[in-house]
Design a protein around this motif. Structure first.
Motif, PDB file in Angstrom:
ATOM      1  N   TRP A 176       0.832  -1.212   0.000  1.00 54.81           N
ATOM      2  CA  TRP A 176       0.000   0.000   0.000  1.00 54.81           C
ATOM      3  C   TRP A 176       0.862   1.255   0.000  1.00 54.81           C
ATOM      4  N   LYS A 177       1.873   1.296   0.849  1.00 51.25           N
ATOM      5  CA  LYS A 177       2.723   2.480   0.933  1.00 51.25           C
ATOM      6  C   LYS A 177       3.409   2.775  -0.398  1.00 51.25           C
ATOM      7  N   LYS A 178       3.926   1.747  -1.051  1.00 51.60           N
ATOM      8  CA  LYS A 178       4.620   1.948  -2.321  1.00 51.60           C
ATOM      9  C   LYS A 178       3.665   2.346  -3.438  1.00 51.60           C
ATOM     10  N   GLN A 179       2.501   1.708  -3.487  1.00 53.74           N
ATOM     11  CA  GLN A 179       1.538   2.031  -4.543  1.00 53.74           C
ATOM     12  C   GLN A 179       0.957   3.433  -4.360  1.00 53.74           C
ATOM     13  N   ILE A 219      -0.398   4.853 -17.069  1.00 59.32           N
ATOM     14  CA  ILE A 219      -0.153   3.448 -17.403  1.00 59.32           C
ATOM     15  C   ILE A 219       1.254   3.273 -17.954  1.00 59.32           C
ATOM     16  N   ASP A 220       1.684   4.170 -18.821  1.00 62.44           N
ATOM     17  CA  ASP A 220       3.047   4.081 -19.358  1.00 62.44           C
ATOM     18  C   ASP A 220       4.090   4.144 -18.245  1.00 62.44           C
ATOM     19  N   VAL A 221       3.924   5.087 -17.341  1.00 57.15           N
ATOM     20  CA  VAL A 221       4.878   5.239 -16.242  1.00 57.15           C
ATOM     21  C   VAL A 221       4.881   3.989 -15.367  1.00 57.15           C
ATOM     22  N   TYR A 222       3.690   3.418 -15.135  1.00 58.13           N
ATOM     23  CA  TYR A 222       3.597   2.213 -14.311  1.00 58.13           C
ATOM     24  C   TYR A 222       4.304   1.044 -14.992  1.00 58.13           C
ATOM     25  N   LEU A 223       4.126   0.911 -16.303  1.00 55.84           N
ATOM     26  CA  LEU A 223       4.810  -0.169 -17.028  1.00 55.84           C
ATOM     27  C   LEU A 223       6.327  -0.017 -16.897  1.00 55.84           C
ATOM     28  N   GLY A 224       6.795   1.220 -16.908  1.00 54.46           N
ATOM     29  CA  GLY A 224       8.215   1.458 -16.711  1.00 54.46           C
ATOM     30  C   GLY A 224       8.659   1.086 -15.306  1.00 54.46           C
ATOM     31  N   GLU A 225       7.807   1.373 -14.321  1.00 54.61           N
ATOM     32  CA  GLU A 225       8.133   1.049 -12.929  1.00 54.61           C
ATOM     33  C   GLU A 225       8.182  -0.466 -12.732  1.00 54.61           C
ATOM     34  N   MET A 226       7.363  -1.190 -13.476  1.00 56.75           N
ATOM     35  CA  MET A 226       7.387  -2.645 -13.390  1.00 56.75           C
ATOM     36  C   MET A 226       8.766  -3.189 -13.775  1.00 56.75           C
ATOM     37  N   GLU A 227       9.388  -2.579 -14.787  1.00 60.45           N
ATOM     38  CA  GLU A 227      10.729  -2.998 -15.199  1.00 60.45           C
ATOM     39  C   GLU A 227      11.756  -2.688 -14.116  1.00 60.45           C
ATOM     40  N   LYS A 228      11.625  -1.518 -13.484  1.00 64.84           N
ATOM     41  CA  LYS A 228      12.591  -1.097 -12.469  1.00 64.84           C
ATOM     42  C   LYS A 228      12.469  -1.908 -11.178  1.00 64.84           C
ATOM     43  N   ARG A 229      11.256  -2.390 -10.879  1.00 60.43           N
ATOM     44  CA  ARG A 229      10.985  -3.008  -9.568  1.00 60.43           C
ATOM     45  C   ARG A 229      10.903  -4.533  -9.634  1.00 60.43           C
ATOM     46  N   LYS A 230      11.501  -5.130 -10.636  1.00 58.44           N
ATOM     47  CA  LYS A 230      11.417  -6.590 -10.776  1.00 58.44           C
ATOM     48  C   LYS A 230      11.947  -7.329  -9.551  1.00 58.44           C
ATOM     49  N   ASP A 239      11.823  -6.266  -6.486  1.00 57.20           N
ATOM     50  CA  ASP A 239      11.070  -5.903  -5.271  1.00 57.20           C
ATOM     51  C   ASP A 239       9.637  -6.419  -5.401  1.00 57.20           C
ATOM     52  N   ALA A 240       9.473  -7.738  -5.293  1.00 58.25           N
ATOM     53  CA  ALA A 240       8.171  -8.353  -5.526  1.00 58.25           C
ATOM     54  C   ALA A 240       7.119  -7.873  -4.533  1.00 58.25           C
ATOM     55  N   LEU A 241       7.526  -7.579  -3.294  1.00 59.10           N
ATOM     56  CA  LEU A 241       6.563  -7.185  -2.266  1.00 59.10           C
ATOM     57  C   LEU A 241       5.914  -5.840  -2.552  1.00 59.10           C
ATOM     58  N   ALA A 242       6.565  -5.010  -3.369  1.00 59.88           N
ATOM     59  CA  ALA A 242       5.982  -3.708  -3.728  1.00 59.88           C
ATOM     60  C   ALA A 242       4.802  -3.872  -4.676  1.00 59.88           C
ATOM     61  N   GLY A 243       4.720  -5.034  -5.339  1.00 62.56           N
ATOM     62  CA  GLY A 243       3.534  -5.354  -6.126  1.00 62.56           C
ATOM     63  C   GLY A 243       3.424  -4.689  -7.475  1.00 62.56           C
ATOM     64  N   PHE A 244       4.527  -4.272  -8.075  1.00 60.57           N
ATOM     65  CA  PHE A 244       4.438  -3.629  -9.383  1.00 60.57           C
ATOM     66  C   PHE A 244       4.391  -4.700 -10.471  1.00 60.57           C
ATOM     67  N   ASN A 245       3.169  -5.097 -10.798  1.00 58.74           N
ATOM     68  CA  ASN A 245       2.920  -6.117 -11.808  1.00 58.74           C
ATOM     69  C   ASN A 245       1.588  -5.815 -12.488  1.00 58.74           C
ATOM     70  N   LEU A 248      -1.456  -3.273 -11.404  1.00 61.32           N
ATOM     71  CA  LEU A 248      -1.753  -2.157 -12.312  1.00 61.32           C
ATOM     72  C   LEU A 248      -3.233  -2.133 -12.672  1.00 61.32           C
ATOM     73  N   LEU A 249      -3.799  -3.305 -12.933  1.00 62.15           N
ATOM     74  CA  LEU A 249      -5.214  -3.386 -13.285  1.00 62.15           C
ATOM     75  C   LEU A 249      -6.088  -2.843 -12.155  1.00 62.15           C
ATOM     76  N   VAL A 250      -5.793  -3.239 -10.907  1.00 60.81           N
ATOM     77  CA  VAL A 250      -6.596  -2.794  -9.773  1.00 60.81           C
ATOM     78  C   VAL A 250      -6.345  -1.310  -9.485  1.00 60.81           C
ATOM     79  N   CYS A 251      -5.107  -0.858  -9.623  1.00 60.52           N
ATOM     80  CA  CYS A 251      -4.818   0.569  -9.435  1.00 60.52           C
ATOM     81  C   CYS A 251      -5.599   1.412 -10.443  1.00 60.52           C
ATOM     82  N   THR A 252      -5.664   0.938 -11.674  1.00 58.96           N
ATOM     83  CA  THR A 252      -6.413   1.652 -12.714  1.00 58.96           C
ATOM     84  C   THR A 252      -7.887   1.714 -12.359  1.00 58.96           C
ATOM     85  N   LEU A 253      -8.430   0.597 -11.861  1.00 61.50           N
ATOM     86  CA  LEU A 253      -9.815   0.585 -11.408  1.00 61.50           C
ATOM     87  C   LEU A 253     -10.014   1.570 -10.257  1.00 61.50           C
TER      88      LEU A 253
END
Length: 493
Positions: A125-128, A269-280, A282-288, A292-297
């Motif tokens: 939650w804190k990271k998102q 969405i573009d920025v988030y896709l980039g963050e997914m590459e950077k945070r590979k 750090d699985a606990l941060a949840g950038f996948n 992303l789908l739930v954040c968008t919702l």
């Protein structure tokens, strides 16, 4: 010897009665009140207070009887309700670290799965939240684009009103589309035409789901999810609607994946896709993709529903109070005139308009019970002990209508936000966005939209009700409190 004698004298019905009595005793021991736990109405064995409605009017009545902090039991789960400005502020602000977590709400967990921004906890939650907050600012305030998006959309909205040629029409779909286009521009990088049936359908599905989520039958899902998921009812429609919305959002995400340029991001969405590459790593941060789908919702729903509902309340109230509408228009004419659009720089010079918007938010009571939280540690509130893990609800309605804080709480009165000289004044008990660490992430965006849309509408039109069709000011209670559907006429000035 005793059990042998008991066995000899009890028939089948006797054993059934004995078994039932034992179950009741177990229920009383298991679900009895902890020492110094908030009081509340007695419940039915096994079921608790499931027959008590969880709408804000019922909660307000219980607060009058049991005090500003009371409890209900839903099945085996105890829930604490906090009412009145003093106690709500104590829990959200003074003890903000005690009530930061979200409980697992079964009705919504099917969709959100503890991911995203609104319903996640802990490190994820804190990271998102931090990531989203940063990039909303980047695509909005940092580049000064949000205000331009809204000003442009104000023109589209007013042109749509003008096309009605003064005839009666229902503004709900158009207002929702206009408001939804602002967050869509940030998240997707584009807006949707008001004739786009696909986007209109998504907005309709979301509005319907939010309304049904507040129904008593749907709320039973949170008490008995294992049983209710097999039974028909509004909860099934809520889930079906959300799954259709998720399909729509995933299509938008896939389009971005196909042509994204991570060196030149166009939107969230573009920025988030980039963050997914950077945070590979750090699985606990949840950038996948799932997150992303739930954040968008989260962003599309929160950025559309409450602001659109507030604007509908604003229109309904202006139809009911034409004298207040006329005073707003007089201020607009004096400060802005008719030769240009209102801008955010006009707001400090338009105290009456600002006061009316704030009073619309107070009186409209959009999210009366907020969203439930959970005690993150053992704590004491108002002299009562609230154990870690207890679900709590902040009764924001009781704050917005607190008789100790507002001069005429049950009356629509813009004077609540004006001092003796007619200057705008802030009020501590104005908490429509909640407060503390879990307060609404989009508060700034919502305030921008409400001022610009509202002032633009009244600059160009006088809003009137068709003869015999004055909108009701009694809200329809779902998860949000919205006005009944109504028709209006927009007469060009």
């Amino acid at each position: 010897m005793i059990f042998q004698t008991l066995f000899e004298y009890l028939n089948v019905w006797g054993w059934c009665i004995l078994f039932f009595v034992i179950l009741i005793l177990v229920d009383l021991v298991k679900n009895g009140r902890w020492q110094n736990f908030p009081p509340g109405p007695p419940g039915v064995p096994f079921l608790g207070n499931i027959f008590t409605r969880l709408d804000f009017k019922s909660i307000n009545k219980l607060a009058e009887e049991y005090g500003p902090i009371f409890s209900l039991r839903r099945g085996s789960e105890k829930m604490v309700f906090i009412s009145g400005y003093k106690m709500v502020r104590e829990s959200l602000v003074n003890q903000l670290d005690s009530f930061t977590n979200r409980p697992e709400v079964p009705l919504f967990h099917v969709i959100f799965k503890g991911l995203g921004i609104a319903l996640s906890n802990g490190y994820l939650w804190k990271k998102q939240r931090r990531f989203t907050s940063t990039h909303l600012r980047y695509f909005g305030e940092g580049q000064r684009t949000l205000e331009k998006y809204i000003e442009q959309e104000c023109n589209f909205l007013c042109e749509s009103f003008k096309d009605e040629q003064g005839r009666p029409f229902n503004p709900q779909a158009t207002i929702a589309n206009a408001v939804g286009n602002i967050i869509s521009s940030v998240v997707f990088g584009h807006r949707f035409e008001y004739t786009d049936d696909r986007f209109q359908k998504i907005l309709q599905l979301d509005s319907e789901a939010i309304l049904l989520a507040g129904s008593p039958i749907a709320q039973l899902y949170d008490v008995f999810p294992g049983v209710m998921k097999y039974l028909p009812g509004p909860h099934q429609k809520v889930h079906k609607n959300y799954f259709q919305i998720l399909d729509f959002l995933m299509q938008e995400i896939k389009k971005h994946q196909e042509n994204v340029n991570l060196d030149d991001p166009r939107d969230y969405i573009d920025v988030y896709l980039g963050e997914m590459e950077k945070r590979k790593e750090d699985a606990l941060a949840g950038f996948n993709l799932d997150t992303l789908l739930v954040c968008t919702l989260d962003l599309v729903e929160a950025g559309t529903e409450t602001a659109a509902t507030t604007l509908r309340w604003a229109v309904a109230l202006m139809l009911n109070y034409p004298e207040i509408q006329a005073k707003v228009q007089a201020e607009i004419d004096t400060v802005v005139g008719q030769s240009r659009q209102p801008t955010l720089t006009d707001r400090p010079n338009m105290p009456y308009t600002d006061a009316v918007i704030h009073e619309v938010q107070r009186f409209g009571n959009i999210v009366p019970l907020g969203f439930p939280k959970m005690a993150s540690k053992d704590t004491t509130l108002g002299g009562y002990f609230i154990p870690k893990g207890t679900v709590t609800a902040s009764n924001l309605s009781s704050v917005l209508f607190d008789k100790n804080e507002w001069e005429t709480p049950d009356v629509f009165n813009p004077g609540h936000f004006l001092d003796a000289e007619g200057h705008f004044r802030k009020r501590d008990a104005f908490l429509p966005f909640s407060a503390g660490k879990r307060m609404c992430l989009g508060e700034h965006l919502a305030k921008m939209q409400l001022f610009l849309f509202f002032s633009s509408m009244l600059q160009r039109f006088t809003l009137t009700a068709p003869p015999g069709e004055m909108p009701s000011l009694v809200g329809v209670q779902g998860f949000t409190n919205s006005p009944e559907q109504f028709r209006m006429m927009a007469v060009p000035r």
